[in-house]
Design an enzyme around this catalytic site. Structure first.
Site, mmCIF file in Angstrom:
data_model
loop_
_atom_site.group_PDB
_atom_site.id
_atom_site.type_symbol
_atom_site.label_atom_id
_atom_site.label_comp_id
_atom_site.label_asym_id
_atom_site.label_seq_id
_atom_site.Cartn_x
_atom_site.Cartn_y
_atom_site.Cartn_z
ATOM 1 N N GLU A 81 0.644 -1.924 0.103
ATOM 2 C CA GLU A 81 0.172 0.321 -0.215
ATOM 3 C C GLU A 81 0.930 1.360 0.000
ATOM 4 O O GLU A 81 1.604 1.363 0.697
ATOM 5 C CB GLU A 81 -0.899 0.192 1.265
ATOM 6 C CG GLU A 81 -2.116 1.086 1.469
ATOM 7 C CD GLU A 81 -3.157 0.996 2.089
ATOM 8 O OE1 GLU A 81 -3.530 -0.420 3.199
ATOM 9 O OE2 GLU A 81 -2.900 2.098 3.013
ATOM 10 N N LYS A 265 -7.377 -0.592 11.850
ATOM 11 C CA LYS A 265 -6.861 -1.151 10.951
ATOM 12 C C LYS A 265 -5.401 -0.054 9.800
ATOM 13 O O LYS A 265 -4.517 -0.615 9.419
ATOM 14 C CB LYS A 265 -7.808 -1.110 9.258
ATOM 15 C CG LYS A 265 -7.179 -1.921 7.796
ATOM 16 C CD LYS A 265 -6.470 -1.277 7.151
ATOM 17 C CE LYS A 265 -6.035 -1.680 5.843
ATOM 18 N NZ LYS A 265 -5.089 -1.088 4.484
ATOM 19 N N ASP A 281 4.005 -14.626 12.165
ATOM 20 C CA ASP A 281 2.992 -14.899 11.347
ATOM 21 C C ASP A 281 1.789 -13.465 11.751
ATOM 22 O O ASP A 281 1.322 -13.107 12.769
ATOM 23 C CB ASP A 281 2.329 -15.858 12.288
ATOM 24 C CG ASP A 281 1.088 -16.472 11.711
ATOM 25 O OD1 ASP A 281 0.402 -16.026 11.412
ATOM 26 O OD2 ASP A 281 0.909 -17.354 12.591
ATOM 27 N N HIS A 379 -2.217 10.315 -0.712
ATOM 28 C CA HIS A 379 -2.412 8.992 -1.583
ATOM 29 C C HIS A 379 -2.391 9.083 -3.033
ATOM 30 O O HIS A 379 -1.476 8.763 -3.511
ATOM 31 C CB HIS A 379 -3.860 8.144 -1.316
ATOM 32 C CG HIS A 379 -3.481 7.002 0.725
ATOM 33 N ND1 HIS A 379 -4.652 6.779 0.274
ATOM 34 C CD2 HIS A 379 -2.814 6.895 0.380
ATOM 35 C CE1 HIS A 379 -4.830 5.876 1.535
ATOM 36 N NE2 HIS A 379 -3.570 6.362 1.451
HETATM 37 C C1 MEV Z 1 -6.221 3.180 5.475
HETATM 38 O O1 MEV Z 1 -5.077 1.820 4.443
HETATM 39 C C2 MEV Z 1 -5.863 3.397 6.664
HETATM 40 C C3 MEV Z 1 -6.927 4.379 7.529
HETATM 41 O O2 MEV Z 1 -8.565 4.178 7.020
HETATM 42 C C4 MEV Z 1 -6.994 4.564 8.647
HETATM 43 C C5 MEV Z 1 -8.064 5.177 9.019
HETATM 44 O O3 MEV Z 1 -8.703 5.968 8.816
HETATM 45 O O4 MEV Z 1 -7.471 5.888 10.761
HETATM 46 C C6 MEV Z 1 -6.580 5.814 7.162
#
Ligand code: MEV
Length: 426
Positions: A81, A265, A281, A379
């Site tokens: 990513e 995430k 892992d 991004h």
């Molecule tokens: C994207 O890979 C991760 C985000 O969505 C985390 C977040 O929203 O805090 C940008």
């Protein structure tokens, strides 16, 4: 490690970066050779899993600027990513101004579970197990002489009663095992399998499952950082605005599982990348993280964000971190070994402390972007490069097509193709 700050790293060729990296880490360039090829040979891979037909690669980037417990560290991250490595590096730079990351770990205690079914009196059996605890621990302790030599071994036994379930009541026996520098799955699973006959003899029941728990809540890693509020200012945003925006974003994740999943995430973007780079892992780490985030019965944020008495931004992260530096892929994957060498870690706990710090940095990178200009702008340029490549751009054209799409704020494959056909402007 001399320094984790390498200026101009972004603009170097891959070879130049590897040379700089070796120099900054005080290693020979040969030590980092596995990074150039991916490290793993098809022959070695063939011994790792079944039905091997080849290899699958990921980009390996280096997060710069990290200081963890006052020690500079260059952090290898394997991830597909865009923006993750840059985000971590940038936040590590801001965190340095506040002393970097301070991280700690618990002892590396894993939990092995035994499910004991067909027990006549659950409460009587539970107490009998406690009466035999010393003997059970001694047996478990004798199983792995190597672990024992390094100071690991069986530490405790806990028994839980599950009163009601689709199969009626049963016992859950937890064996707490110090696995030192191993991830620990093998040691714990072996110990549980070995103890089972004794547990059966004591309880009169039958031991059904014998397997470690990925909710490794006895093996935690914790990191905190303080960002001086003035460091947070950028463009037209004041430091206070950015700080309060991050705190409000955290409040959202703390209150709402739908947001907490995405927030966490973002943490795992950083955590997993280092976990993968070191051959660990990542499914185990993911499982542990999310189960820990739900430990109160409601899924919530793994991190916290607030301010200190001087108004500086303070972040904390606490999560299970079952990573090892011996055994499994960490041992047989040359790139994983090079990654561990690069970080200069000597124990699994030191590795865990770096990983949790990267998770916190990554979380801050996402919240800072979300709370200010939005995630897409950052991004955009990296994404644009991928789109340009997908449209067929090569060499210098990748950068040029990407730059034009970003300037036009249209990052789409059809536009990249048009630009390529029509010739790049400027
Ligand atoms: C994207 O890979 C991760 C985000 O969505 C985390 C977040 O929203 O805090 C940008």
């Amino acid at each position: 490690m001399k320094t984790s700050r390498i200026s101009g790293f972004y603009n170097m060729t891959l070879e130049e970066r590897r040379a700089k990296l070796a120099d900054a880490a005080g290693l020979t360039p040969e030590g980092l050779l596995p990074f150039s090829s991916g490290g793993l040979s098809p022959e070695a891979a063939d011994h790792m899993i079944e039905n091997v037909v080849g290899l699958h690669s990921l980009p390996l980037g280096i997060a710069l600027n990290f200081m963890v417990n006052r020690r500079d560290v260059l952090v290898p991250m394997a991830i597909e990513e865009p923006s993750v490595v840059a985000g971590a590096s940038f936040m590590a730079k801001l965190a340095r101004a506040g002393g970097g990351f301070t991280a700690t770990t618990t002892d590396p205690l894993m939990i092995g579970q035994m499910q004991v079914i067909h027990v006549t009196n659950l409460y009587e059996a539970k107490l009998k197990l406690y009466e035999h605890k010393a003997e059970l621990l001694a047996e478990a302790d004798s199983i792995d002489p190597v672990l024992k030599k390094f100071g690991g071994g069986a530490r405790d036994l806990e028994v839980r009663v599950i009163e009601d379930s689709p199969i009626g009541g049963f016992l859950v026996v937890h064996l707490i095992y110090d696995v030192r520098d191993a991830m620990g799955a093998n040691a714990v699973n072996t110990a549980c399998e070995r103890l089972a006959p004794k547990v059966e003899a004591i309880t009169g029941g039958r031991v059904h499952l014998r397997i470690l728990s990925n909710l490794a809540d006895r093996r935690l890693a914790r990191a905190r950082c303080t960002i001086p509020v003035k460091e947070l200012a950028f463009d037209h945003f004041s430091g206070e605005e950015v700080r309060d925006g991050i705190i409000a974003a955290y409040a959202f994740a703390a209150a709402d599982p739908y947001r907490a999943a995405t927030h966490n995430k973002g943490i795992m973007n950083g955590v997993d990348a280092v976990v993968i780079a070191t051959g660990n892992d990542w499914r185990a780490i993911e499982a542990g993280a999310h189960a820990y985030a739900a430990r109160s019965g409601r899924y919530t944020s793994l991190s916290t964000w607030g301010k200190d008495a001087d108004g500086n931004l303070v972040g904390t992260l606490e999560m299970p971190m079952a990573v090892g530096i011996v055994g499994g892929a960490t041992k047989v994957h040359p790139a994983a070994q090079a990654a561990v060498k690069l970080m200069g870690v000597k124990t699994a706990n030191e590795l865990a402390e770096i990983i949790v710090s990267v998770g916190l940095a990554q979380n801050m990178a996402a919240l800072r972007a979300l709370a200010t200009e939005g995630i897409q702008r950052g991004h955009m340029s990296l994404h644009a490069r991928q789109v340009a490549i997908a449209a067929g751009a090569t060499g210098d054209l990748i950068e040029k097509v990407a730059a034009q799409m970003v300037a036009e704020k249209v990052v789409r494959i059809d536009r990249a193709e048009e630009i390529l056909k029509g010739g790049v402007q400027g």
